[in-house]
Write a protein that holds these residues in place. Sequence first.
Motif, PDB file in Angstrom:
ATOM      1  N   THR A  44       0.871  -1.132  -0.091  1.00  0.00           N
ATOM      2  CA  THR A  44      -0.099  -0.094   0.079  1.00  0.00           C
ATOM      3  C   THR A  44       0.725   1.090   0.120  1.00  0.00           C
ATOM      4  N   ASP A  45       2.111   1.192   0.205  1.00  0.00           N
ATOM      5  CA  ASP A  45       2.861   2.284   0.287  1.00  0.00           C
ATOM      6  C   ASP A  45       2.696   3.306   1.548  1.00  0.00           C
ATOM      7  N   GLU A  46       1.861   2.683   2.368  1.00  0.00           N
ATOM      8  CA  GLU A  46       1.611   3.658   3.828  1.00  0.00           C
ATOM      9  C   GLU A  46       2.656   3.560   4.775  1.00  0.00           C
ATOM     10  N   LEU A  47       3.043   4.361   5.494  1.00  0.00           N
ATOM     11  CA  LEU A  47       3.942   4.788   6.560  1.00  0.00           C
ATOM     12  C   LEU A  47       3.313   3.632   7.727  1.00  0.00           C
ATOM     13  N   VAL A  48       3.954   2.941   8.149  1.00  0.00           N
ATOM     14  CA  VAL A  48       3.565   1.874   9.211  1.00  0.00           C
ATOM     15  C   VAL A  48       4.308   2.624  10.586  1.00  0.00           C
ATOM     16  N   CYS A  49       5.259   2.978  10.516  1.00  0.00           N
ATOM     17  CA  CYS A  49       6.382   3.442  11.789  1.00  0.00           C
ATOM     18  C   CYS A  49       7.326   4.328  11.310  1.00  0.00           C
ATOM     19  N   ARG A  50       7.319   5.559  12.352  1.00  0.00           N
ATOM     20  CA  ARG A  50       8.422   6.506  12.125  1.00  0.00           C
ATOM     21  C   ARG A  50       9.156   6.694  13.544  1.00  0.00           C
ATOM     22  N   ARG A  51      10.571   6.432  13.593  1.00  0.00           N
ATOM     23  CA  ARG A  51      11.153   6.587  14.917  1.00  0.00           C
ATOM     24  C   ARG A  51      12.348   7.894  14.887  1.00  0.00           C
ATOM     25  N   GLY A  69       3.131   4.948  14.733  1.00  0.00           N
ATOM     26  CA  GLY A  69       2.962   3.729  14.971  1.00  0.00           C
ATOM     27  C   GLY A  69       3.072   3.404  16.660  1.00  0.00           C
ATOM     28  N   GLU A  70       2.766   1.946  16.920  1.00  0.00           N
ATOM     29  CA  GLU A  70       2.914   1.767  18.184  1.00  0.00           C
ATOM     30  C   GLU A  70       4.128   1.457  19.017  1.00  0.00           C
ATOM     31  N   THR A  71       4.452   2.086  20.313  1.00  0.00           N
ATOM     32  CA  THR A  71       5.616   1.821  20.939  1.00  0.00           C
ATOM     33  C   THR A  71       5.554   0.246  21.250  1.00  0.00           C
ATOM     34  N   ASN A  72       6.780   0.014  21.119  1.00  0.00           N
ATOM     35  CA  ASN A  72       7.070  -1.522  21.579  1.00  0.00           C
ATOM     36  C   ASN A  72       7.226  -1.691  23.006  1.00  0.00           C
ATOM     37  N   THR A  73       6.498  -2.142  23.657  1.00  0.00           N
ATOM     38  CA  THR A  73       6.305  -2.282  25.197  1.00  0.00           C
ATOM     39  C   THR A  73       6.288  -3.766  25.332  1.00  0.00           C
ATOM     40  N   VAL A  74       7.577  -4.227  25.666  1.00  0.00           N
ATOM     41  CA  VAL A  74       7.884  -5.747  25.623  1.00  0.00           C
ATOM     42  C   VAL A  74       7.301  -6.183  27.251  1.00  0.00           C
ATOM     43  N   PRO A  75       6.480  -7.043  27.605  1.00  0.00           N
ATOM     44  CA  PRO A  75       5.989  -7.299  28.684  1.00  0.00           C
ATOM     45  C   PRO A  75       7.254  -8.064  29.349  1.00  0.00           C
ATOM     46  N   PRO A  88      -6.533   4.161  28.736  1.00  0.00           N
ATOM     47  CA  PRO A  88      -6.511   4.518  27.534  1.00  0.00           C
ATOM     48  C   PRO A  88      -4.852   4.536  26.895  1.00  0.00           C
ATOM     49  N   VAL A  89      -4.905   4.086  25.646  1.00  0.00           N
ATOM     50  CA  VAL A  89      -3.625   4.137  24.786  1.00  0.00           C
ATOM     51  C   VAL A  89      -3.673   4.735  23.934  1.00  0.00           C
ATOM     52  N   PHE A  90      -2.803   6.019  23.727  1.00  0.00           N
ATOM     53  CA  PHE A  90      -2.849   7.008  22.671  1.00  0.00           C
ATOM     54  C   PHE A  90      -1.591   6.739  21.474  1.00  0.00           C
ATOM     55  N   MET A  91      -1.913   6.563  20.559  1.00  0.00           N
ATOM     56  CA  MET A  91      -1.029   6.368  19.193  1.00  0.00           C
ATOM     57  C   MET A  91      -1.214   6.928  17.925  1.00  0.00           C
ATOM     58  N   ARG A  92      -0.303   7.152  17.228  1.00  0.00           N
ATOM     59  CA  ARG A  92      -0.685   7.706  15.681  1.00  0.00           C
ATOM     60  C   ARG A  92      -0.571   6.605  14.698  1.00  0.00           C
ATOM     61  N   LYS A  93      -1.548   6.537  13.736  1.00  0.00           N
ATOM     62  CA  LYS A  93      -1.420   5.757  12.535  1.00  0.00           C
ATOM     63  C   LYS A  93      -1.924   6.444  11.386  1.00  0.00           C
ATOM     64  N   ASP A  94      -0.984   6.844  10.481  1.00  0.00           N
ATOM     65  CA  ASP A  94      -1.405   7.792   9.340  1.00  0.00           C
ATOM     66  C   ASP A  94      -2.052   6.939   8.373  1.00  0.00           C
TER      67      ASP A  94
END
Length: 200
Positions: A44-51, A69-75, A88-94
């Motif tokens: 799709t050429d969509e941006l999945v993640c940007r750090r 994208g989602e922050t990688n929270t490793v349990p 509540p979990v806040f995240m950006r997904k364009d």
Amino acid sequence: MAVQSWPDVLKASKKTALIADGKRKVHYLFSDGGEMAEEYDMTTDELVCRRLRSKNKLGGQGLWQVEVGETNTVPSTEVEIKENSSNPVFMRKDTKSSFQWRVRNIPYPIDTYNISVEPAERCCIIRTTNKKYYKKFNIPDLDRCQLPLESTALSFSHANNTLIISYKKPKEILTLEQELLRELKKLKGTNEGDIDCKTQ
């Protein structure tokens, strides 16, 4: 010394690409030592993640800041105190046409939410009438390109305990993203495992 515009900074950066797991992973190294890593979906050429990360005050590498994208929270099994999973979990997904933020685990009816644009502070604010949730966030893409915030571009919806906030991308951002994507497709991306390793 004149401040470089964001498109010029991107063009002047050193870029490397890797294709793995159905994603085009691009690493940017800026002239000031800062770095940016992006992942694009190959179909799709969509941006999945940007750090992003920049040098700290002592010249060492800072921590990666997740912008999209989602922050990688490793349990961890060793941690005895952890955040409640119903918070509540806040995240950006364009998407292709808009910047989009999602707030999961927020069950209130849609008329509870008041989302506004504060041009003076260059941010958007989420408020609830029951005073259970408040969030102030900026749009770094507009800040980097020095574009104004417009309240007419903002919209929101609510479904499945998730608040979805959309901000329609200005034509300048759409043009920049199309040019950047064309340039990234020209990069010769190596597949995972194709990297040349020098032996001694």
